[in-house]
Design a protein around this motif. Sequence first.
Motif, PDB file in Angstrom:
ATOM      1  N   LYS A 253       0.827  -1.206   0.000  1.00 36.74           N
ATOM      2  CA  LYS A 253       0.000   0.000   0.000  1.00 36.74           C
ATOM      3  C   LYS A 253       0.857   1.251   0.000  1.00 36.74           C
ATOM      4  CE  LYS A 253      -3.943   2.152   2.362  1.00 36.74           C
ATOM      5  NZ  LYS A 253      -4.878   2.054   3.499  1.00 36.74           N
ATOM      6  N   HIS A 254       2.013   1.184   0.648  1.00 41.40           N
ATOM      7  CA  HIS A 254       2.913   2.333   0.731  1.00 41.40           C
ATOM      8  C   HIS A 254       4.350   1.860   0.504  1.00 41.40           C
ATOM      9  CE1 HIS A 254      -0.505   3.497   3.412  1.00 41.40           C
ATOM     10  NE2 HIS A 254      -0.395   4.625   2.727  1.00 41.40           N
ATOM     11  N   PHE A 255       5.192   2.773   0.012  1.00 40.54           N
ATOM     12  CA  PHE A 255       6.608   2.452  -0.149  1.00 40.54           C
ATOM     13  C   PHE A 255       7.254   2.183   1.207  1.00 40.54           C
ATOM     14  CE2 PHE A 255       6.399   4.238  -4.463  1.00 40.54           C
ATOM     15  CZ  PHE A 255       7.181   3.304  -5.131  1.00 40.54           C
ATOM     16  N   MET A 256       6.828   2.879   2.249  1.00 39.67           N
ATOM     17  CA  MET A 256       7.437   2.644   3.554  1.00 39.67           C
ATOM     18  C   MET A 256       7.218   1.196   3.985  1.00 39.67           C
ATOM     19  SD  MET A 256       6.937   4.669   7.166  1.00 39.67           S
ATOM     20  CE  MET A 256       7.920   4.222   8.602  1.00 39.67           C
ATOM     21  N   GLU A 259       9.559  -0.974   1.953  1.00 38.95           N
ATOM     22  CA  GLU A 259      10.969  -0.834   2.314  1.00 38.95           C
ATOM     23  C   GLU A 259      11.275  -1.441   3.677  1.00 38.95           C
ATOM     24  OE1 GLU A 259      11.208   3.019  -0.612  1.00 38.95           O
ATOM     25  OE2 GLU A 259      11.022   3.326   1.546  1.00 38.95           O
ATOM     26  N   ILE A 260      10.298  -1.429   4.583  1.00 39.44           N
ATOM     27  CA  ILE A 260      10.472  -2.155   5.843  1.00 39.44           C
ATOM     28  C   ILE A 260      10.517  -3.656   5.575  1.00 39.44           C
ATOM     29  CG2 ILE A 260       9.382  -2.765   8.035  1.00 39.44           C
ATOM     30  CD1 ILE A 260       8.216   0.082   8.113  1.00 39.44           C
ATOM     31  N   SER A 261       9.610  -4.107   4.717  1.00 39.19           N
ATOM     32  CA  SER A 261       9.436  -5.543   4.498  1.00 39.19           C
ATOM     33  C   SER A 261      10.612  -6.187   3.782  1.00 39.19           C
ATOM     34  CB  SER A 261       8.153  -5.789   3.693  1.00 39.19           C
ATOM     35  OG  SER A 261       7.021  -5.261   4.362  1.00 39.19           O
ATOM     36  N   GLU A 262      11.360  -5.419   2.969  1.00 43.06           N
ATOM     37  CA  GLU A 262      12.408  -6.015   2.155  1.00 43.06           C
ATOM     38  C   GLU A 262      13.783  -5.979   2.813  1.00 43.06           C
ATOM     39  OE1 GLU A 262      11.971  -3.761  -1.410  1.00 43.06           O
ATOM     40  OE2 GLU A 262      13.178  -2.074  -0.708  1.00 43.06           O
ATOM     41  N   GLN A 263      13.843  -5.649   4.105  1.00 41.53           N
ATOM     42  CA  GLN A 263      15.148  -5.473   4.731  1.00 41.53           C
ATOM     43  C   GLN A 263      15.935  -6.762   4.893  1.00 41.53           C
ATOM     44  OE1 GLN A 263      15.315  -1.943   7.734  1.00 41.53           O
ATOM     45  NE2 GLN A 263      13.213  -2.662   7.749  1.00 41.53           N
ATOM     46  N   ALA A 264      15.252  -7.885   4.970  1.00 43.54           N
ATOM     47  CA  ALA A 264      15.991  -9.149   5.029  1.00 43.54           C
ATOM     48  C   ALA A 264      16.821  -9.347   3.765  1.00 43.54           C
ATOM     49  CB  ALA A 264      15.029 -10.314   5.213  1.00 43.54           C
ATOM     50  N   ALA A 265      16.322  -8.819   2.646  1.00 46.44           N
ATOM     51  CA  ALA A 265      17.065  -8.915   1.388  1.00 46.44           C
ATOM     52  C   ALA A 265      18.101  -7.810   1.272  1.00 46.44           C
ATOM     53  CB  ALA A 265      16.096  -8.859   0.205  1.00 46.44           C
ATOM     54  N   THR A 266      17.746  -6.595   1.696  1.00 50.56           N
ATOM     55  CA  THR A 266      18.671  -5.476   1.481  1.00 50.56           C
ATOM     56  C   THR A 266      19.923  -5.577   2.350  1.00 50.56           C
ATOM     57  OG1 THR A 266      17.390  -4.088   3.017  1.00 50.56           O
ATOM     58  CG2 THR A 266      16.903  -3.880   0.673  1.00 50.56           C
ATOM     59  N   VAL A 267      19.811  -6.189   3.537  1.00 52.51           N
ATOM     60  CA  VAL A 267      21.040  -6.340   4.341  1.00 52.51           C
ATOM     61  C   VAL A 267      22.028  -7.264   3.642  1.00 52.51           C
ATOM     62  CG1 VAL A 267      19.962  -5.806   6.558  1.00 52.51           C
ATOM     63  CG2 VAL A 267      20.054  -8.194   5.770  1.00 52.51           C
ATOM     64  N   GLN A 268      21.520  -8.177   2.839  1.00 53.35           N
ATOM     65  CA  GLN A 268      22.418  -9.028   2.069  1.00 53.35           C
ATOM     66  C   GLN A 268      23.165  -8.213   1.024  1.00 53.35           C
ATOM     67  OE1 GLN A 268      20.683 -13.011   1.015  1.00 53.35           O
ATOM     68  NE2 GLN A 268      18.845 -12.174   1.997  1.00 53.35           N
ATOM     69  N   PRO A 401      10.378   8.788   5.352  1.00 53.36           N
ATOM     70  CA  PRO A 401      11.001   8.201   6.552  1.00 53.36           C
ATOM     71  C   PRO A 401      11.970   7.081   6.159  1.00 53.36           C
ATOM     72  CG  PRO A 401       8.606   8.358   6.796  1.00 53.36           C
ATOM     73  CD  PRO A 401       8.908   8.586   5.352  1.00 53.36           C
ATOM     74  N   SER A 402      13.202   7.198   6.555  1.00 48.39           N
ATOM     75  CA  SER A 402      14.208   6.206   6.210  1.00 48.39           C
ATOM     76  C   SER A 402      14.019   4.946   7.053  1.00 48.39           C
ATOM     77  CB  SER A 402      15.610   6.769   6.444  1.00 48.39           C
ATOM     78  OG  SER A 402      15.860   7.858   5.583  1.00 48.39           O
ATOM     79  N   THR A 403      14.100   3.811   6.410  1.00 52.71           N
ATOM     80  CA  THR A 403      13.979   2.531   7.110  1.00 52.71           C
ATOM     81  C   THR A 403      15.126   1.613   6.702  1.00 52.71           C
ATOM     82  OG1 THR A 403      12.396   1.817   5.387  1.00 52.71           O
ATOM     83  CG2 THR A 403      11.493   2.671   7.455  1.00 52.71           C
ATOM     84  N   LYS A 404      15.074   1.111   5.467  1.00 52.75           N
ATOM     85  CA  LYS A 404      16.125   0.174   5.055  1.00 52.75           C
ATOM     86  C   LYS A 404      17.486   0.845   4.959  1.00 52.75           C
ATOM     87  CE  LYS A 404      15.324   0.554   0.030  1.00 52.75           C
ATOM     88  NZ  LYS A 404      15.097  -0.212  -1.216  1.00 52.75           N
ATOM     89  N   THR A 405      17.527   2.137   4.660  1.00 46.71           N
ATOM     90  CA  THR A 405      18.831   2.800   4.596  1.00 46.71           C
ATOM     91  C   THR A 405      19.440   2.956   5.981  1.00 46.71           C
ATOM     92  OG1 THR A 405      17.736   4.971   4.562  1.00 46.71           O
ATOM     93  CG2 THR A 405      18.354   4.021   2.441  1.00 46.71           C
ATOM     94  N   PHE A 406      18.596   3.109   7.005  1.00 44.61           N
ATOM     95  CA  PHE A 406      19.111   3.154   8.377  1.00 44.61           C
ATOM     96  C   PHE A 406      19.730   1.817   8.751  1.00 44.61           C
ATOM     97  CE2 PHE A 406      18.264   2.390  12.972  1.00 44.61           C
ATOM     98  CZ  PHE A 406      19.130   3.343  13.486  1.00 44.61           C
ATOM     99  N   ASP A 600       4.362   7.768   3.542  1.00 41.01           N
ATOM    100  CA  ASP A 600       5.403   8.022   2.541  1.00 41.01           C
ATOM    101  C   ASP A 600       5.733   9.499   2.415  1.00 41.01           C
ATOM    102  OD1 ASP A 600       5.569   5.349   1.956  1.00 41.01           O
ATOM    103  OD2 ASP A 600       4.422   5.461   0.092  1.00 41.01           O
ATOM    104  N   ARG A 601       4.767  10.373   2.725  1.00 40.17           N
ATOM    105  CA  ARG A 601       4.935  11.803   2.475  1.00 40.17           C
ATOM    106  C   ARG A 601       4.520  12.615   3.694  1.00 40.17           C
ATOM    107  NH1 ARG A 601       2.128  11.867  -3.538  1.00 40.17           N
ATOM    108  NH2 ARG A 601       3.625  10.479  -4.545  1.00 40.17           N
TER     109      ARG A 601
END
Length: 612
Positions: A253-256, A259-268, A401-406, A600-601
Amino acid sequence: MCGIVGYAGYGDAKTFLLRALNDLEYRGYDSAGIAAVIGENITAIKRAGPVSSLVDSVDGQLAQAKAGMAHTRWATHGPPTDVNAHPHLSFDGKVAIAHNGIIENHVELGRRLNALGIELISETDSEAVAHLIARYMNEGDSLLDATKRVGQELEGLSVIVAISADEPDAVVGIRIGYAGSLILGSSKDANILASNVAAMPPDVTDVIHIDHCEAVRMDRDGFEVVSIEGTPIQKSPVTLSPNGRLSEIGDHKHFMHKEISEQAATVQGAMRGRVDFNRHEIDIPELSGIRPDLERVVLAGMGTSYFAAMAGARWMERLAGIPAHVEYAGELADRNPVMGERDLFVAVSQSGETYDTLVAIETARRRGSTVAVVTANPLGEAARLSDLVVDIGSGLEVAVPSTKTFTNSMLVLYMMGLQLGRRCDHLGSDEIGRHIKSLIALPRAINRTTGQENEVAGLAAKRLKDVDRLLILARGDLLPIALEGALKMKETAYVHAEGCSASEMKHGINALIEPSTPTIALVPRNGDLRTKMMTSIHEVKSRYGEVIALGHANDFELAELADAWLPISIDHDEHTPFVMTIPLQQLAYSAAVARGIDPDRPRNLAKTVTVA
């Protein structure tokens, strides 16, 4: 902050500009506008509010445009209104400009124009530029020369894109200082100027950066880059990374949420190519330029990046045995810091364009320090100013709001600490091996934690939907997480949240405890800090405060003590800061959604802060 895009080509300028503007909207969404030369005049359409409002207003207009510009605004001077939206037209309707930055002498420029009988109709610091360019073109200057001439009169930091009815196929851009990037890309049928690669079409594979005191003129067939004095400049293109492209929102529904949900992949992505899980080694090649006689690490950032830097400073000292401290980037230059050649300055900036961080980088460079930037934008201005560039591997983040970048910034800083610790012989091979085993398990731990989003959403709806104030308490390595969690609640759900060290409770914080102000407590799974946090929870409850605890799934004593709790599975102590971060992000997201806020905004904010 603001998003700017210019187009000169053989295709449909209107369709391209509106699409690009939508991709740039994360940089500012107070208002939006588009302008193009139609016949002998410029047509400009501007609307307060999101890009979607502009799209509805454009309708069938600008259908024949082959060159033009568009702008999405984050307001600094004048409220978000149709009149204050960009692009601004000149007094004769022959010039339109879009601007990013702050013109410090705009009042003086306005007075000069008023004396010439030219009245400014907006409250912005930008409008005067359009009138001045038009005036110089009426004196015989080309669009490029007039824009350069105006650029030499401006004080402050600015990126300006301009079009003129007298040169209907041309778009001109100029950059003065660090007011955000200005990049030039060429597709198969057009040339494009933009403030970010997100605006570039898929067939643009490399770009040219327009630097300080440089200008560019482009049309459908080519471009020229010159200095502000007019000297031709040959520029080398930079290849774009696929990670710089905007991702699709998919079923989220939102990019936030995405981006929270994909962090298991982004840390890789942060670990890929840097962690050898078989040989138990860490090698971040970008750090090879760190001098062997390093004496101190200074880390700096703003907002979320500051809290990541705070976590990094703790890890640098513990893992590498090197003195480390953290600074607000915006404060560093103001206090004339003592820094030297044996210092490593680490700037943390997800956008790579944050003005205060760029100034801090320049401050460190002038003092001879080695400068490293930890960033999601390895082609940004911060990277170009730094000696060492470490890509956090998260890809582009869209939600403000930054999530995965944090999370990825913290992880990279943690790995930097490990690498420095191994190089300095502060960590033995067995200790490195233990840390790497924890890294192997980190994606799984994050995935398990993100899977609790339904429980988090229920807790947010029940406990946080209607609160105005919130405390988040922690100690040790979890203090930066508490501070970041409080920032997430502020910027996402508009809750006045305070992140605090539990050690400070008796020094003022206890005065804020009351039944209507919930306290979120971050509790590690064992050790002395857990004991101290349990004592702090008892203090809150003895003053009739409500406690929401985040702690280890098997901490049944904590579950019984707290009014509500979120059990977190923690297999390795090293995971604790990372897995505690996720539910705080989810709580902020869910609280915002429950309160009817677009996470998101957030109001009054933008993804990239390119002004002081």
